[in-house]
Design an enzyme around this catalytic site. Structure first.
Site, short mmCIF file in Angstrom:
data_model
loop_
_atom_site.label_atom_id
_atom_site.label_comp_id
_atom_site.label_asym_id
_atom_site.label_seq_id
_atom_site.Cartn_x
_atom_site.Cartn_y
_atom_site.Cartn_z
N ARG A 122 0.26 24.63 25.44
CA ARG A 122 0.08 25.82 24.79
C ARG A 122 1.14 26.65 24.58
O ARG A 122 2.41 25.82 24.59
CB ARG A 122 0.89 26.05 26.67
CG ARG A 122 -0.22 26.42 28.14
CD ARG A 122 -0.02 26.53 29.07
NE ARG A 122 0.89 28.03 29.66
CZ ARG A 122 1.69 28.15 30.59
NH1 ARG A 122 1.63 27.54 31.68
NH2 ARG A 122 2.44 29.49 30.79
N LYS B 170 3.97 25.71 40.19
CA LYS B 170 3.80 26.04 41.11
C LYS B 170 1.94 26.23 40.58
O LYS B 170 1.07 26.56 41.75
CB LYS B 170 3.77 28.08 40.28
CG LYS B 170 5.18 28.13 40.71
CD LYS B 170 5.62 30.03 40.43
CE LYS B 170 4.96 30.08 38.71
NZ LYS B 170 6.44 29.68 38.26
N ARG C 84 11.42 32.21 28.35
CA ARG C 84 10.55 32.42 29.45
C ARG C 84 11.57 31.45 30.14
O ARG C 84 12.06 32.75 30.98
CB ARG C 84 9.87 31.81 29.69
CG ARG C 84 8.18 31.55 28.34
CD ARG C 84 7.10 30.93 28.49
NE ARG C 84 7.06 30.58 29.73
CZ ARG C 84 6.07 28.69 29.77
NH1 ARG C 84 6.06 28.72 28.47
NH2 ARG C 84 5.55 28.97 30.69
N ARG D 247 7.10 38.98 39.61
CA ARG D 247 8.03 38.25 38.86
C ARG D 247 8.43 39.38 38.30
O ARG D 247 9.78 39.30 37.78
CB ARG D 247 6.88 38.03 37.27
CG ARG D 247 6.85 36.61 36.37
CD ARG D 247 6.81 37.15 35.58
NE ARG D 247 5.94 35.44 35.19
CZ ARG D 247 5.26 34.80 34.88
NH1 ARG D 247 4.52 34.35 36.26
NH2 ARG D 247 5.43 32.92 34.59
N ARG E 163 2.95 19.09 29.07
CA ARG E 163 2.64 19.52 30.04
C ARG E 163 1.30 19.62 29.05
O ARG E 163 1.70 20.05 27.93
CB ARG E 163 2.98 20.80 30.25
CG ARG E 163 1.40 21.95 30.75
CD ARG E 163 2.08 23.33 32.06
NE ARG E 163 3.25 24.07 31.43
CZ ARG E 163 3.03 24.63 32.45
NH1 ARG E 163 3.60 25.01 33.78
NH2 ARG E 163 4.20 25.76 31.58
#
Ligand code: ADP
Ligand code: ZN
Length: 235
Positions: A176, A13, A187, A104, A143
């Site tokens: 992160r 996203k 998550r 969300r 990432r």
């Protein structure tokens, strides 16, 4: 034109929103980036939300909605949406909002509906980036993000030019905290419980579109742009 990008954590996203907002002159609103920036700056809001992010839990709807409404309050945008005309100052906002990571929950989606309608704005599309769960878990592990400007990299598929340094601002890239395996698992659960119901919510609203989001990021951006040109901007 106002668009929501929906999908698993790590479905791309943020990467797509960045490319699309540049290409289509839209205002990119990422609640995740906003919260991370507040945390980096050590503001009261940042202190309040940091535990939620670190644990992979959702920030409470009230806080999220405060942040969103203040983003939508920008005078340039209100003026533009009311009068529908272009001026130099408004140029970069002409094409509306691109929401990334918001809404969300169904409650957030309902609140967005009323916020938009109170501003005489419409939601034009919800674009669901469809990828397999196994793929996103793999992507997330490679990432890296820039804590200064929020640009996202992938050490395998889109590395920075200089190892671990942000191409855009020279910041030192970080892994992160919430991308660690235990938090990712949380998550994913939160996504399935609270965010996935948005698929049927927006299906029912008739603004739902799906894009296969596996493979080359540039090709995916092109597919989204074609979809918008073919389907959304004509309606
Ligand atoms: P991703 O899409 O990869 O999960 P984000 O950067 O969008 O990551 O979000 C990171 C974290 O920020 C979430 O796990 C959550 O704690 C918080 N957050 C972001 N957006 C929202 C939101 N709309 N509602 C509640 N919490 C949010
Ligand atoms: Zn940067």
């Amino acid at each position: 034109m106002n668009i929501i990008l929906l999908g698993y954590p790590g479905s791309g996203k943020g990467t797509q929103a960045e490319a699309l907002s540049a290409e289509l002159s839209m205002e990119h609103i990422s609640t995740g980036d906003l919260f991370r920036e507040e945390i980096t700056k050590g503001t009261p809001l940042g202190l309040r939300v940091s535990e939620y992010l670190a644990g992979g839990k959702l920030v409470d709807d009230k806080t999220v909605l405060e942040v969103i409404s203040s983003k939508l309050e920008k005078p340039e945008i209100q003026e533009k949406s009311k009068e529908g005309e272009k001026s130099e100052k408004e140029e970069k906002f002409v094409n509306g909002f691109l929401f990334d990571g918001f809404p969300r929950t169904v409650e957030q989606a309902e609140a967005l509906d009323s916020l938009l309608s109170s501003k005489k704005m419409e939601l034009d599309a919800v674009i669901f980036l469809n990828v397999d769960e196994a793929d996103v878990v793999e992507r997330i592990s490679s990432r890296r993000v820039c804590p200064k400007c929020s640009k996202v990299y992938n050490v395998i598929s889109s590395p920075p030019q200089k190892e671990n340094i942000c191409d855009a601002c020279g910041g030192e890239l970080l892994f992160r905290e919430d991308d660690k395996p235990a938090v990712i698992e949380k998550r994913m659960m939160v996504y399935k419980d609270l965010t996935e119901p948005l698929i049927s919510y927006y299906h029912a609203n008739g603004v739902f579109y799906e894009i296969q989001a596996r493979g080359d990021a540039t090709a995916i951006t092109e597919n989204i742009i074609s979809l918008i040109k073919a389907e959304i901007s004509k309606s």
